[in-house]
Design a protein around this motif. Sequence first.
Motif, mmCIF file in Angstrom:
data_model
loop_
_atom_site.group_PDB
_atom_site.id
_atom_site.type_symbol
_atom_site.label_atom_id
_atom_site.label_comp_id
_atom_site.label_asym_id
_atom_site.label_seq_id
_atom_site.Cartn_x
_atom_site.Cartn_y
_atom_site.Cartn_z
ATOM 1 N N VAL A 200 0.853 -1.305 -0.075
ATOM 2 C CA VAL A 200 0.085 0.091 -0.085
ATOM 3 C C VAL A 200 1.035 1.214 -0.030
ATOM 4 O O VAL A 200 0.713 2.277 -0.855
ATOM 5 C CB VAL A 200 -0.889 -0.037 1.205
ATOM 6 N N GLY A 201 1.966 1.274 0.961
ATOM 7 C CA GLY A 201 2.815 2.358 0.901
ATOM 8 C C GLY A 201 3.602 2.788 -0.402
ATOM 9 O O GLY A 201 3.690 3.882 -0.934
ATOM 10 N N VAL B 154 2.351 1.681 -3.475
ATOM 11 C CA VAL B 154 1.511 2.344 -4.300
ATOM 12 C C VAL B 154 1.245 3.733 -4.021
ATOM 13 O O VAL B 154 1.070 4.552 -4.996
ATOM 14 C CB VAL B 154 0.064 1.435 -4.272
ATOM 15 N N LEU B 155 1.352 4.380 -2.974
ATOM 16 C CA LEU B 155 0.715 5.608 -2.767
ATOM 17 C C LEU B 155 2.017 6.591 -2.730
ATOM 18 O O LEU B 155 1.846 7.712 -2.317
ATOM 19 C CB LEU B 155 0.328 5.536 -1.026
ATOM 20 N N ILE B 156 3.088 6.027 -2.862
ATOM 21 C CA ILE B 156 4.627 7.077 -3.027
ATOM 22 C C ILE B 156 4.117 8.045 -3.860
ATOM 23 O O ILE B 156 4.628 9.223 -3.432
ATOM 24 C CB ILE B 156 5.784 6.165 -3.311
ATOM 25 N N VAL C 94 1.405 9.583 -4.769
ATOM 26 C CA VAL C 94 0.469 10.377 -4.272
ATOM 27 C C VAL C 94 1.148 11.141 -3.032
ATOM 28 O O VAL C 94 0.841 12.448 -2.862
ATOM 29 C CB VAL C 94 -0.843 9.726 -3.662
ATOM 30 N N VAL C 95 1.696 10.412 -1.986
ATOM 31 C CA VAL C 95 2.162 11.223 -0.766
ATOM 32 C C VAL C 95 3.251 12.354 -1.275
ATOM 33 O O VAL C 95 3.607 13.122 -0.542
ATOM 34 C CB VAL C 95 2.778 10.045 -0.008
ATOM 35 N N ARG D 209 3.530 14.437 -3.434
ATOM 36 C CA ARG D 209 2.745 15.488 -3.955
ATOM 37 C C ARG D 209 2.374 16.173 -2.578
ATOM 38 O O ARG D 209 1.901 17.478 -2.942
ATOM 39 C CB ARG D 209 1.490 15.468 -4.834
ATOM 40 N N ARG E 26 3.220 15.306 4.083
ATOM 41 C CA ARG E 26 3.830 14.061 3.759
ATOM 42 C C ARG E 26 4.661 13.428 5.052
ATOM 43 O O ARG E 26 4.682 12.457 5.235
ATOM 44 C CB ARG E 26 5.025 14.239 2.718
ATOM 45 N N ALA F 159 2.570 11.574 7.397
ATOM 46 C CA ALA F 159 1.964 10.211 6.428
ATOM 47 C C ALA F 159 3.119 9.158 6.865
ATOM 48 O O ALA F 159 2.723 7.792 6.817
ATOM 49 C CB ALA F 159 1.683 10.429 5.063
ATOM 50 N N TRP G 6 3.128 5.376 8.476
ATOM 51 C CA TRP G 6 3.486 4.262 7.607
ATOM 52 C C TRP G 6 4.314 3.542 8.288
ATOM 53 O O TRP G 6 4.310 2.286 8.571
ATOM 54 C CB TRP G 6 3.718 4.631 6.236
#
Length: 258
Positions: A23-24, A26-28, A30-31, A33, A39, A42, A46
């Motif tokens: 999950v982390g 995949v979200l790299i 997004v985070v 930005r 950031r 988050a 995580w």
Amino acid sequence: MGSLAAVPRAVLRLIVVLSVLLVGIVLIPVVGRFESARRDRAIRLWCRTIVRAVGVRVRTSGAAPPTGGLLLVANHISWLDIPLLAAVRPGRMLAKAEIRQWPVAGALTASSGALFIERDRLRALPTTVARIADTLRDGAAVVVFPEGSTWCGRAQGPFRRAAFQAALDAAAPVQPVRLHYRLDGGAATTAPAFVGSDSLLASVWRVASARGLVAEVHVQPLLAPDSAPDRRTLAQAAQAAATHRTCANSEGDHGAAS
């Protein structure tokens, strides 16, 4: 910890950890930005989730590290140290070049913006020190394990001085952190230690199989950039804050940083 009863628990924990990692990853984008404060929150969440998912409870003490350029240093025991320090303050890690080859962890370390160092090339050391200093001047945190390799947790190695020269050059403060692992009953344990002939997978399995592991993260008082006249004195002050001496050397050769 090697009993058959521990196998289902360890398998479940590893499934959860892999899920959190995926999950982390995949979200790299997004985070990435997010504005910096959001950031960092988050990333801290995580990393704490990763440690908790593998069955380790976290106890943190001390004040939160300041913003701005900061050299974050700690004693080095386990691969768990990396997410634990990121949960304190996300930063760019100084890591040995071999970590690039580690499964999963190597890719994550590289994607985090780590500063890699080839420990066998002493001629490259001044360049590495200059890169650390430039990163600190840019207002980022740099995470360093100055012992250069992992130790058992009951013994420690001397802090190497190169990274402290970068802190002096950049006029950046040093934040010592002491890491300690114990069982829920209070007794110190070396179960999370990643030393000697350990493989990463064997060490991860040992941690996931254990019961009642607690990671204590002690954020020590900040060392101001003008608190020491040279890198030797600064390294000694940081080591006194981040470690304790209780037994003879271990033979560990795993390390995230030099």
